[in-house]
Design a protein around this motif. Structure first.
Motif, PDB file in Angstrom:
ATOM      1  N   ASN A  21       3.563  10.802  -8.726  1.00  0.00           N
ATOM      2  CA  ASN A  21       3.772  11.100 -10.005  1.00  0.00           C
ATOM      3  C   ASN A  21       2.427  11.861 -10.899  1.00  0.00           C
ATOM      4  OD1 ASN A  21       5.621  10.534 -12.476  1.00  0.00           O
ATOM      5  ND2 ASN A  21       3.586   9.535 -13.174  1.00  0.00           N
ATOM      6  N   TYR A  22       1.263  11.620 -10.193  1.00  0.00           N
ATOM      7  CA  TYR A  22       0.093  12.200 -10.720  1.00  0.00           C
ATOM      8  C   TYR A  22      -0.262  13.543 -10.201  1.00  0.00           C
ATOM      9  CZ  TYR A  22      -0.418   8.067 -13.452  1.00  0.00           C
ATOM     10  OH  TYR A  22      -0.009   7.021 -14.279  1.00  0.00           O
ATOM     11  N   HIS A  23       0.644  14.168  -9.225  1.00  0.00           N
ATOM     12  CA  HIS A  23       0.225  15.249  -8.402  1.00  0.00           C
ATOM     13  C   HIS A  23      -0.547  14.963  -7.370  1.00  0.00           C
ATOM     14  CE1 HIS A  23       2.652  17.063 -11.805  1.00  0.00           C
ATOM     15  NE2 HIS A  23       1.852  16.600 -12.616  1.00  0.00           N
ATOM     16  N   PHE A  24      -0.483  13.943  -6.648  1.00  0.00           N
ATOM     17  CA  PHE A  24      -1.205  13.769  -5.362  1.00  0.00           C
ATOM     18  C   PHE A  24       0.003  13.997  -4.424  1.00  0.00           C
ATOM     19  CE2 PHE A  24      -4.073  11.125  -7.983  1.00  0.00           C
ATOM     20  CZ  PHE A  24      -5.166  11.350  -7.377  1.00  0.00           C
ATOM     21  N   SER A  25      -0.528  14.818  -3.543  1.00  0.00           N
ATOM     22  CA  SER A  25       0.339  15.339  -2.313  1.00  0.00           C
ATOM     23  C   SER A  25      -0.006  14.454  -1.121  1.00  0.00           C
ATOM     24  CB  SER A  25      -0.342  16.795  -2.033  1.00  0.00           C
ATOM     25  OG  SER A  25       0.914  17.060  -1.044  1.00  0.00           O
ATOM     26  N   ILE A  26       0.838  13.322  -0.772  1.00  0.00           N
ATOM     27  CA  ILE A  26       0.786  12.597   0.349  1.00  0.00           C
ATOM     28  C   ILE A  26       2.309  12.640   1.039  1.00  0.00           C
ATOM     29  CG2 ILE A  26       0.366  10.213   1.010  1.00  0.00           C
ATOM     30  CD1 ILE A  26      -0.526  10.249  -2.425  1.00  0.00           C
ATOM     31  N   SER A  27       1.929  12.999   2.324  1.00  0.00           N
ATOM     32  CA  SER A  27       3.147  13.273   2.999  1.00  0.00           C
ATOM     33  C   SER A  27       3.595  11.933   3.992  1.00  0.00           C
ATOM     34  CB  SER A  27       2.931  14.520   4.034  1.00  0.00           C
ATOM     35  OG  SER A  27       2.168  13.939   5.150  1.00  0.00           O
ATOM     36  N   HIS A  28       4.628  12.122   4.721  1.00  0.00           N
ATOM     37  CA  HIS A  28       5.246  11.081   5.357  1.00  0.00           C
ATOM     38  C   HIS A  28       4.212  10.722   6.582  1.00  0.00           C
ATOM     39  CE1 HIS A  28       8.608   8.975   7.881  1.00  0.00           C
ATOM     40  NE2 HIS A  28       7.864   9.474   8.687  1.00  0.00           N
ATOM     41  N   ASP A  29       3.845  11.815   7.108  1.00  0.00           N
ATOM     42  CA  ASP A  29       2.915  11.836   8.117  1.00  0.00           C
ATOM     43  C   ASP A  29       1.616  11.364   7.834  1.00  0.00           C
ATOM     44  OD1 ASP A  29       4.956  12.588   9.832  1.00  0.00           O
ATOM     45  OD2 ASP A  29       4.268  14.706  10.223  1.00  0.00           O
ATOM     46  N   ASN A  30       1.060  11.623   6.685  1.00  0.00           N
ATOM     47  CA  ASN A  30      -0.127  10.984   6.307  1.00  0.00           C
ATOM     48  C   ASN A  30      -0.038   9.516   6.275  1.00  0.00           C
ATOM     49  OD1 ASN A  30      -0.453  13.471   3.676  1.00  0.00           O
ATOM     50  ND2 ASN A  30      -1.126  13.594   5.729  1.00  0.00           N
ATOM     51  N   ILE A  31       1.044   8.965   5.671  1.00  0.00           N
ATOM     52  CA  ILE A  31       1.069   7.465   5.762  1.00  0.00           C
ATOM     53  C   ILE A  31       0.995   6.751   7.033  1.00  0.00           C
ATOM     54  CG2 ILE A  31       2.651   5.550   4.914  1.00  0.00           C
ATOM     55  CD1 ILE A  31       3.169   7.298   2.277  1.00  0.00           C
ATOM     56  N   ILE A  32       1.868   7.667   7.938  1.00  0.00           N
ATOM     57  CA  ILE A  32       2.132   6.969   9.294  1.00  0.00           C
ATOM     58  C   ILE A  32       0.578   7.142   9.990  1.00  0.00           C
ATOM     59  CG2 ILE A  32       3.098   7.503  11.589  1.00  0.00           C
ATOM     60  CD1 ILE A  32       5.289   6.540   9.791  1.00  0.00           C
ATOM     61  N   ASP A  33       0.089   8.094  10.028  1.00  0.00           N
ATOM     62  CA  ASP A  33      -1.144   8.243  10.590  1.00  0.00           C
ATOM     63  C   ASP A  33      -2.081   7.301  10.048  1.00  0.00           C
ATOM     64  OD1 ASP A  33      -3.693   9.820  12.005  1.00  0.00           O
ATOM     65  OD2 ASP A  33      -4.031   9.930   9.839  1.00  0.00           O
ATOM     66  N   ALA A  34      -2.291   6.865   9.006  1.00  0.00           N
ATOM     67  CA  ALA A  34      -3.325   6.038   8.159  1.00  0.00           C
ATOM     68  C   ALA A  34      -3.087   4.727   8.759  1.00  0.00           C
ATOM     69  CB  ALA A  34      -3.192   6.143   6.712  1.00  0.00           C
ATOM     70  N   VAL A  35      -1.836   4.017   8.464  1.00  0.00           N
ATOM     71  CA  VAL A  35      -1.574   2.817   9.113  1.00  0.00           C
ATOM     72  C   VAL A  35      -1.625   2.763  10.506  1.00  0.00           C
ATOM     73  CG1 VAL A  35       0.292   1.206   9.277  1.00  0.00           C
ATOM     74  CG2 VAL A  35       0.072   2.421   7.077  1.00  0.00           C
ATOM     75  N   GLU A  36      -1.662   3.702  11.506  1.00  0.00           N
ATOM     76  CA  GLU A  36      -1.527   3.431  12.786  1.00  0.00           C
ATOM     77  C   GLU A  36      -3.101   3.659  13.315  1.00  0.00           C
ATOM     78  OE1 GLU A  36       1.286   5.824  14.879  1.00  0.00           O
ATOM     79  OE2 GLU A  36       2.934   4.748  14.080  1.00  0.00           O
TER      80      GLU A  36
ATOM     81  N   ALA B 282       0.891  -1.371   0.040  1.00  0.00           N
ATOM     82  CA  ALA B 282       0.048   0.170  -0.089  1.00  0.00           C
ATOM     83  C   ALA B 282       0.798   1.192  -0.046  1.00  0.00           C
ATOM     84  CB  ALA B 282      -0.973  -0.034   1.225  1.00  0.00           C
ATOM     85  N   THR B 283       2.213   1.401   0.793  1.00  0.00           N
ATOM     86  CA  THR B 283       2.794   2.433   0.945  1.00  0.00           C
ATOM     87  C   THR B 283       3.275   2.717  -0.534  1.00  0.00           C
ATOM     88  OG1 THR B 283       3.345   1.832   3.231  1.00  0.00           O
ATOM     89  CG2 THR B 283       4.984   3.290   2.153  1.00  0.00           C
ATOM     90  N   GLY B 284       3.970   1.428  -1.093  1.00  0.00           N
ATOM     91  CA  GLY B 284       4.520   1.852  -2.662  1.00  0.00           C
ATOM     92  C   GLY B 284       3.468   2.299  -3.631  1.00  0.00           C
ATOM     93  N   LEU B 285       2.256   1.793  -3.333  1.00  0.00           N
ATOM     94  CA  LEU B 285       1.059   2.234  -4.146  1.00  0.00           C
ATOM     95  C   LEU B 285       0.733   3.564  -4.179  1.00  0.00           C
ATOM     96  CD1 LEU B 285      -1.394  -0.940  -3.967  1.00  0.00           C
ATOM     97  CD2 LEU B 285      -0.153  -0.187  -6.112  1.00  0.00           C
ATOM     98  N   VAL B 286       0.772   4.049  -2.916  1.00  0.00           N
ATOM     99  CA  VAL B 286       0.520   5.392  -2.580  1.00  0.00           C
ATOM    100  C   VAL B 286       1.559   6.660  -2.918  1.00  0.00           C
ATOM    101  CG1 VAL B 286      -0.205   7.158  -0.920  1.00  0.00           C
ATOM    102  CG2 VAL B 286      -1.639   4.809  -1.036  1.00  0.00           C
TER     103      VAL B 286
END
Length: 450
Positions: free
Chosen positions: A286-301, A277-281
Motif C-alpha cells: 500500500n506504501y508502494h513497496f514492491s515485494i513479490s511472491h518469490d521474495n517472500i518464499i526466498d526469505a522464509v526458506e 510476517a507475510t501479512g505485514l510485508v
C-alpha cells in the motif's frame, strides 16, 4: 558508559508501570533532530514470537531489494546483535550467527553523538539503558540511509521506548501472562499495553493467534484508531502442514496470494509467526513497496534465527528453544513429543517476572527427567521456593537442581539415552548459555561468528 543508565531489563521484578515514561526519550530525540520521524517502519509487539516475526519480515524486505534495519532484544551474546542491517546485495552468511550487526566502530561513534547531546542538554529524566539503545538505533539507521526498519518492542508497547514511531503497519503476536508488575495482572490489561503501538494513521495491524480476551481488547483499540485488522486464523490461514525428512512443509493463504513453503524442521507455532510476517510485508504494498511472491518464499526458506526450536545435534537429539511463557512451553513440549516420539530430558531455566509456577505445571509429568538450573544473566530466577517443589512432588516428576548451566548441560548429556532427546527451554538466556556449552561438549566445530 552504558552501565550508568537504568537497566530495567535486569531488574524487571523490582519495577512497576510508574517507572516507565516516554518523556525522556522524546526530549532526547527532539535534540537529535527527530531521527524516529525519518524512518519508515514496521512495529511489532507481543509476548512470544515477536522477535522471530521481526526477523522474517526483515528478511522478506531484504529479499525484495531493500536495505533493511532490524532492531530486536534482548541479545544472546553481544549487544551489537540488537542493531542490524540486512543488505540485499550480500549473500546470507552461513557462518554468521547474526548477520549485519552494527560494527563496534559505528556503535561507539553513534553512542558518542548521543552522549555529547545528553551532556549538553537540560534533560532531567534519567534515561534507561533500553532508551539509549533505541535512540542509538534510530540515529544509526538514519545515518546509514536505510530503506525501512523493522522494530521489535522491548516490553509491552504503550510505554515502550520504541513507541515514538509512526509505523506503516503493526504486528501483535501471541499475548500471554508476563511481567505482571509492569503490564498488569490479567490478559486484558497486558493486551491493552501491547495494543498501545496501534495509532491512527497506521495502515493495518496484523494479529497472531490470540485468546478471546486479548483479541477483544486489541480489536477495540484498532477500531478506536480506525485501523483495519488482519488476523491469522481468519484472514491469513495456515494449511497443508506436514513434517518429514527433517523438513516442514506448509502453505500460507492471504487475501492476495498463496505461498507454499519448505523449510528446516520447526514447530507449528513458528509457522504462525511466518504468517504474521507475510501479512505485514504484503500490507507494505500500500506504501508502494514492491515485494513479490518469490521474495517472500526466498526469505522464509533461508532465514537463520538461533535457539528457536534449533536442532543442535541429531545423535543424541538436542533441541534448544527460547520458549518463555506457559503457552509456548506447552506448545514446545507437545510439538517435540509428537514429532520425535522420544522421552525428554529437559533443562529448564526461567527469568524473573515470568510465570515460573505455570511453566513448572506445564512440564511436570510430561518429561522423563527435569533439570532445573539458573543462567548467569542478572534476570535469571531460581527454583528454590516451596510452591515449585510442591508441584513437582504432587505430579511425581523426577528432577534435580543444578546451580549452573555448564554442569546442567553435562548432567543432561550423561542422563540422556539413545531413545531420549535433550531439550533446553524456559528463557532466551538459558537457551543461549546452554547452546555454547552443548556445542563444546558435543565436540562440534563452532565456526559461527557475530
Amino acid at each position: 558508559y552504558l552501565d550508568s543508565f537504568n537497566n530495567f531489563e535486569n531488574k524487571l521484578h523490582h519495577v512497576s508501570q510508574k517507572d516507565f515514561s516516554l518523556d525522556g526519550i522524546k526530549k532526547l530525540l527532539a535534540l537529535l533532530d527527530h531521527p524516529e520521524k525519518k524512518i519508515k517502519c514496521i512495529h511489532i509487539a507481543g509476548s512470544k514470537g515477536k522477535g522471530s516475526t521481526a526477523v522474517y519480515a526483515a528478511e522478506m524486505l531484504r529479499s525484495a531489494g531493500y536495505r533493511t534495519g532490524l532492531y530486536t532484544s534482548p541479545h544472546l551474546y553481544d549487544i551489537c546483535e540488537r542493531i542490524r542491517i540486512l543488505e540485499p546485495t550480500k549473500k546470507r552468511g552461513e557462518n554468521k550467527l547474526f548477520e549485519g550487526c552494527i560494527p563496534r566502530k559505528h556503535f561507539a561513534e553513534t553512542a558518542t553523538i548521543i552522549k555529547e547531546t545528553l551532556d549538553a542538554s537540560s534533560i532531567k529524566e534519567r534515561l534507561t539503558y533500553f532508551e539509549f539503545l533505541t535512540a542509538l538505533s534510530f540515529v544509526y539507521f538514519v545515518r546509514q540511509e536505510i530503506n525501512i526498519v523493522v522494530l521489535e518492542t522491548g516490553l509491552g508497547g504503550r510505554l515502550d521506548a520504541t513507541n515514538v514511531v509512526e509505523a506503516f503497519v503493526c504486528g501483535i503476536t501471541r499475548i500471554d501472562i508476563e511481567h505482571t508488575s509492569v503490564l498488569g495482572d490479567t490478559i486484558e490489561k497486558i493486551a491493552a499495553e501491547k495494543a498501545g503501538i496501534i495509532k491512527p494513521g497506521c495502515f493495518k495491524v496484523v494479529l497472531g493467534e490470540q485468546c478471546p480476551e486479548a483479541d477483544e481488547v486489541i480489536k477495540a483499540k484498532s477500531l478506536s484508531c480506525q485501523v483495519p485488522v488482519l488476523s491469522v486464523g481468519k484472514d491469513v490461514r495456515l494449511a497443508d502442514i506436514s513434517h518429514q525428512q527433517e523438513k516442514t512443509r506448509f502453505t500460507v493463504i492471504t487475501p492476495f496470494d498463496r505461498y507454499e513453503f519448505e523449510i528446516k524442521e520447526t514447530a507449528d507455532f513458528q509457522l504462525v509467526n511466518i504468517a504474521v510476517a507475510t501479512g505485514l510485508v504484503e500490507s507494505l504494498r500500500n506504501y508502494h513497496f514492491s515485494i513479490s511472491h518469490d521474495n517472500i518464499i526466498d526469505a522464509v526458506e533461508n532465514v537463520r534465527w538461533p535457539v528457536r526450536m534449533e536442532i543442535l545435534n541429531r545423535e543424541p537429539l538436542v533441541i534448544i528453544d527460547g520458549a518463555h511463557t506457559v503457552f509456548s512451553i506447552k506448545k514446545l513440549i507437545d510439538t517435540v513429543k509428537n514429532r520425535f516420539k522420544k522421552e525428554i530430558v529437559l533443562i529448564l531455566g526461567v527469568s524473573k517476572g515470568k510465570d515460573k509456577s505455570g511453566m513448572i505445571e506445564a512440564v511436570a509429568g510430561q518429561v522423563k527427567n527435569l533439570i532445573l538450573t539458573k543462567s548467569s544473566h542478572e534476570r535469571a530466577d531460581s527454583f528454590d521456593d516451596e510452591h515449585v517443589k510442591g508441584i513437582l512432588k504432587c505430579k511425581g516428576q523426577a528432577y534435580c537442581q543444578i546451580s549452573n548451566v555448564e554442569e546442567a548441560a553435562a548432567k543432561a548429556l550423561s542422563m540422556a539415552q539413545e531413545t531420549d532427546m535433550l531439550l533446553v527451554a524456559g528463557s532466551l538466556f538459558i537457551a543461549a548459555e546452554a547452546r555454547q556449552y552443548l556445542i563444546k561438549f558435543l565436540g562440534k566445530k563452532n565456526g559461527e561468528e557475530l
